[in-house]
Motif scaffolding. Structure first.
Motif, PDB file in Angstrom:
ATOM      1  N   ASN A 121     -20.785  34.025  49.109  1.00  0.00           N
ATOM      2  CA  ASN A 121     -21.350  34.991  48.163  1.00  0.00           C
ATOM      3  C   ASN A 121     -20.223  35.484  47.272  1.00  0.00           C
ATOM      4  OD1 ASN A 121     -23.316  36.505  46.966  1.00  0.00           O
ATOM      5  ND2 ASN A 121     -23.282  38.142  48.484  1.00  0.00           N
ATOM      6  N   ALA A 122     -19.645  34.548  46.498  1.00  0.00           N
ATOM      7  CA  ALA A 122     -18.442  34.860  45.747  1.00  0.00           C
ATOM      8  C   ALA A 122     -18.698  35.965  44.726  1.00  0.00           C
ATOM      9  CB  ALA A 122     -17.939  33.607  45.047  1.00  0.00           C
ATOM     10  N   PHE A 123     -19.674  35.782  43.846  1.00  0.00           N
ATOM     11  CA  PHE A 123     -20.014  36.768  42.832  1.00  0.00           C
ATOM     12  C   PHE A 123     -21.375  37.358  43.174  1.00  0.00           C
ATOM     13  CE2 PHE A 123     -17.362  34.379  39.433  1.00  0.00           C
ATOM     14  CZ  PHE A 123     -16.202  34.875  40.020  1.00  0.00           C
ATOM     15  N   ARG A 124     -21.415  38.609  43.574  1.00  0.00           N
ATOM     16  CA  ARG A 124     -22.661  39.191  44.046  1.00  0.00           C
ATOM     17  C   ARG A 124     -23.545  39.670  42.907  1.00  0.00           C
ATOM     18  NH1 ARG A 124     -20.556  42.560  49.406  1.00  0.00           N
ATOM     19  NH2 ARG A 124     -19.419  40.809  50.315  1.00  0.00           N
ATOM     20  N   GLU A 125     -22.932  40.271  41.892  1.00  0.00           N
ATOM     21  CA  GLU A 125     -23.702  40.736  40.748  1.00  0.00           C
ATOM     22  C   GLU A 125     -22.774  40.972  39.570  1.00  0.00           C
ATOM     23  OE1 GLU A 125     -25.190  44.816  40.964  1.00  0.00           O
ATOM     24  OE2 GLU A 125     -24.062  45.080  42.828  1.00  0.00           O
ATOM     25  N   ALA A 126     -23.360  40.998  38.382  1.00  0.00           N
ATOM     26  CA  ALA A 126     -22.605  41.255  37.163  1.00  0.00           C
ATOM     27  C   ALA A 126     -22.717  42.733  36.815  1.00  0.00           C
ATOM     28  CB  ALA A 126     -23.142  40.401  36.018  1.00  0.00           C
ATOM     29  N   VAL A 127     -21.594  43.305  36.396  1.00  0.00           N
ATOM     30  CA  VAL A 127     -21.560  44.730  36.064  1.00  0.00           C
ATOM     31  C   VAL A 127     -20.728  44.931  34.803  1.00  0.00           C
ATOM     32  CG1 VAL A 127     -21.827  45.494  38.455  1.00  0.00           C
ATOM     33  CG2 VAL A 127     -19.533  45.101  37.534  1.00  0.00           C
ATOM     34  N   GLU A 137     -15.212  49.758  32.394  1.00  0.00           N
ATOM     35  CA  GLU A 137     -14.293  50.126  31.324  1.00  0.00           C
ATOM     36  C   GLU A 137     -12.943  49.465  31.585  1.00  0.00           C
ATOM     37  OE1 GLU A 137     -14.931  54.237  29.128  1.00  0.00           O
ATOM     38  OE2 GLU A 137     -14.796  54.528  31.294  1.00  0.00           O
ATOM     39  N   TYR A 138     -12.595  48.520  30.728  1.00  0.00           N
ATOM     40  CA  TYR A 138     -11.358  47.770  30.903  1.00  0.00           C
ATOM     41  C   TYR A 138     -11.017  47.077  29.588  1.00  0.00           C
ATOM     42  CZ  TYR A 138      -7.927  44.549  32.852  1.00  0.00           C
ATOM     43  OH  TYR A 138      -6.762  43.857  33.112  1.00  0.00           O
ATOM     44  N   PRO A 139      -9.778  47.064  29.140  1.00  0.00           N
ATOM     45  CA  PRO A 139      -8.567  47.563  29.795  1.00  0.00           C
ATOM     46  C   PRO A 139      -8.244  49.027  29.506  1.00  0.00           C
ATOM     47  CG  PRO A 139      -7.978  46.380  27.822  1.00  0.00           C
ATOM     48  CD  PRO A 139      -9.469  46.302  27.920  1.00  0.00           C
ATOM     49  N   ARG A 140      -9.108  49.736  28.752  1.00  0.00           N
ATOM     50  CA  ARG A 140      -8.866  51.151  28.479  1.00  0.00           C
ATOM     51  C   ARG A 140     -10.195  51.865  28.399  1.00  0.00           C
ATOM     52  NH1 ARG A 140     -10.257  52.174  23.291  1.00  0.00           N
ATOM     53  NH2 ARG A 140     -10.332  50.427  21.820  1.00  0.00           N
ATOM     54  N   ALA A 141     -10.176  53.181  28.431  1.00  0.00           N
ATOM     55  CA  ALA A 141     -11.399  53.974  28.326  1.00  0.00           C
ATOM     56  C   ALA A 141     -12.068  53.725  26.978  1.00  0.00           C
ATOM     57  CB  ALA A 141     -11.071  55.459  28.485  1.00  0.00           C
ATOM     58  N   GLY A 142     -13.382  53.513  27.018  1.00  0.00           N
ATOM     59  CA  GLY A 142     -14.132  53.253  25.796  1.00  0.00           C
ATOM     60  C   GLY A 142     -14.253  51.786  25.449  1.00  0.00           C
ATOM     61  N   SER A 143     -13.534  50.927  26.157  1.00  0.00           N
ATOM     62  CA  SER A 143     -13.614  49.480  25.953  1.00  0.00           C
ATOM     63  C   SER A 143     -14.238  48.863  27.205  1.00  0.00           C
ATOM     64  CB  SER A 143     -12.214  48.897  25.720  1.00  0.00           C
ATOM     65  OG  SER A 143     -12.262  47.494  25.584  1.00  0.00           O
ATOM     66  N   TRP A 144     -15.365  48.180  27.027  1.00  0.00           N
ATOM     67  CA  TRP A 144     -16.137  47.688  28.171  1.00  0.00           C
ATOM     68  C   TRP A 144     -16.102  46.164  28.245  1.00  0.00           C
ATOM     69  CZ3 TRP A 144     -18.872  50.949  31.568  1.00  0.00           C
ATOM     70  CH2 TRP A 144     -18.844  52.302  31.228  1.00  0.00           C
ATOM     71  N   THR A 145     -16.151  45.649  29.452  1.00  0.00           N
ATOM     72  CA  THR A 145     -16.189  44.209  29.656  1.00  0.00           C
ATOM     73  C   THR A 145     -17.074  43.894  30.855  1.00  0.00           C
ATOM     74  OG1 THR A 145     -14.830  42.212  29.884  1.00  0.00           O
ATOM     75  CG2 THR A 145     -14.217  44.090  31.226  1.00  0.00           C
ATOM     76  N   ILE A 146     -17.467  42.626  30.954  1.00  0.00           N
ATOM     77  CA  ILE A 146     -18.300  42.183  32.073  1.00  0.00           C
ATOM     78  C   ILE A 146     -17.400  41.784  33.234  1.00  0.00           C
ATOM     79  CG2 ILE A 146     -19.927  40.424  32.867  1.00  0.00           C
ATOM     80  CD1 ILE A 146     -21.063  40.309  30.065  1.00  0.00           C
ATOM     81  N   ALA A 147     -17.769  42.226  34.427  1.00  0.00           N
ATOM     82  CA  ALA A 147     -17.038  41.872  35.645  1.00  0.00           C
ATOM     83  C   ALA A 147     -18.036  41.478  36.725  1.00  0.00           C
ATOM     84  CB  ALA A 147     -16.171  43.041  36.105  1.00  0.00           C
ATOM     85  N   PHE A 148     -17.514  40.980  37.822  1.00  0.00           N
ATOM     86  CA  PHE A 148     -18.364  40.554  38.936  1.00  0.00           C
ATOM     87  C   PHE A 148     -17.923  41.248  40.220  1.00  0.00           C
ATOM     88  CE2 PHE A 148     -18.261  37.052  35.889  1.00  0.00           C
ATOM     89  CZ  PHE A 148     -19.615  36.883  35.660  1.00  0.00           C
ATOM     90  N   VAL A 149     -18.885  41.795  40.931  1.00  0.00           N
ATOM     91  CA  VAL A 149     -18.602  42.427  42.212  1.00  0.00           C
ATOM     92  C   VAL A 149     -18.355  41.326  43.240  1.00  0.00           C
ATOM     93  CG1 VAL A 149     -19.508  43.908  44.034  1.00  0.00           C
ATOM     94  CG2 VAL A 149     -20.006  44.435  41.632  1.00  0.00           C
ATOM     95  N   THR A 150     -17.222  41.409  43.930  1.00  0.00           N
ATOM     96  CA  THR A 150     -16.865  40.382  44.907  1.00  0.00           C
ATOM     97  C   THR A 150     -16.842  40.891  46.344  1.00  0.00           C
ATOM     98  OG1 THR A 150     -14.512  40.835  44.598  1.00  0.00           O
ATOM     99  CG2 THR A 150     -15.494  39.116  43.215  1.00  0.00           C
TER     100      THR A 150
END
Length: 230
Positions: free
Chosen positions: A122-128, A131-144
């Motif tokens: 279950n490598a990638f459980r869900e997409a979320v 805020e990265y790499p700074r506040a106000g800048s958002w990116t997609i990550a995966f809960v592991t």
């Protein structure tokens, strides 16, 4: 000239993906054939001349390396699926875990491969969203998963933390491993596959209609969503 340029770009968009796909497949085919040819060259030195000549003829068959690899993996899978095969694999693992240096590399690669490719993984459980790499800048990550027991107590305010993987684009195989408070993540109403396609395309390929419709029903998982993950 603008019309000509438009037609040239349209033709490029048709042929470029196909050309790159063929190039990658031919590269993989050549690599496997080269490995197979090297194995045959080694075997030829220790077998009778007549058999060696027959083996040399096999090297001239294109794609035979791929077929041999597939048959080898299939045979290994059949062997590993029965009780006898599982016992021998346990002995093999035990042996490799006793060899210095080798055990570190082998155990790490085995854990990652089991997680990514095993039916129980279950490598990638869900997409979320995070805020990265700074506040106000958002990116997609995966809960592991969750932080290791040795790490969790040291993460500050006592709030629940989760482990996430932030992939780079267009190559998601490299990225950053972070441990962040669960409350700072925003759930996305899209599948992991759809999120990966979105990342690889650098945002050009939007999630499919089903994912979009689901996202619309939940505010599209935008940063302004007042309901964080969990």
């Amino acid at each position: 000239m603008s019309t000509l340029r438009k037609y040239l770009i349209a033709g490029l968009l048709v042929w470029l993906p196909l050309a790159i796909t063929i190039w990658v497949l031919l590269w993989v085919l050549g690599l496997l054939d080269g490995i197979f040819g090297g194995l045959i060259a080694t075997v030829v030195k220790v077998v009778p001349p007549g058999l060696g000549e027959a083996l040399r003829e096999l090297r001239q068959i294109p794609g035979l390396g791929v077929l041999t690899l597939l048959l080898l993996m299939l045979g290994t899978g059949v062997f590993a699926a029965n009780i006898v095969g599982q016992w021998w694999l346990k002995q093999w693992d035990r042996l490799l875990h006793q060899v210095p240096i080798v055990k570190s590399i082998y155990s790490s690669v085995k854990q990652v491969s089991d997680t990514l490719f095993s039916s129980k993984g279950n490598a990638f459980r869900e997409a979320v969203l995070v805020e990265y790499p700074r506040a106000g800048s958002w990116t997609i990550a995966f809960v592991t998963g969750t932080p290791a027991p040795e790490v969790a107590p040291l993460l500050g305010d006592g709030s629940e933390h989760v482990s996430i993987y932030v992939p780079t684009t267009p190559n998601p195989t490299s990225g950053f491993f972070l441990m962040v408070p669960k409350s700072q993540l925003r759930p996305l109403a899209m599948s992991v596959d759809a999120a990966l396609k979105h990342i690889i395309s650098m945002g050009v390929v939007a999630p499919n209609a089903t994912s979009t419709a689901a996202a619309d029903g939940q505010g599209k998982g935008a940063p302004s969503d007042p309901n964080p993950i969990g």
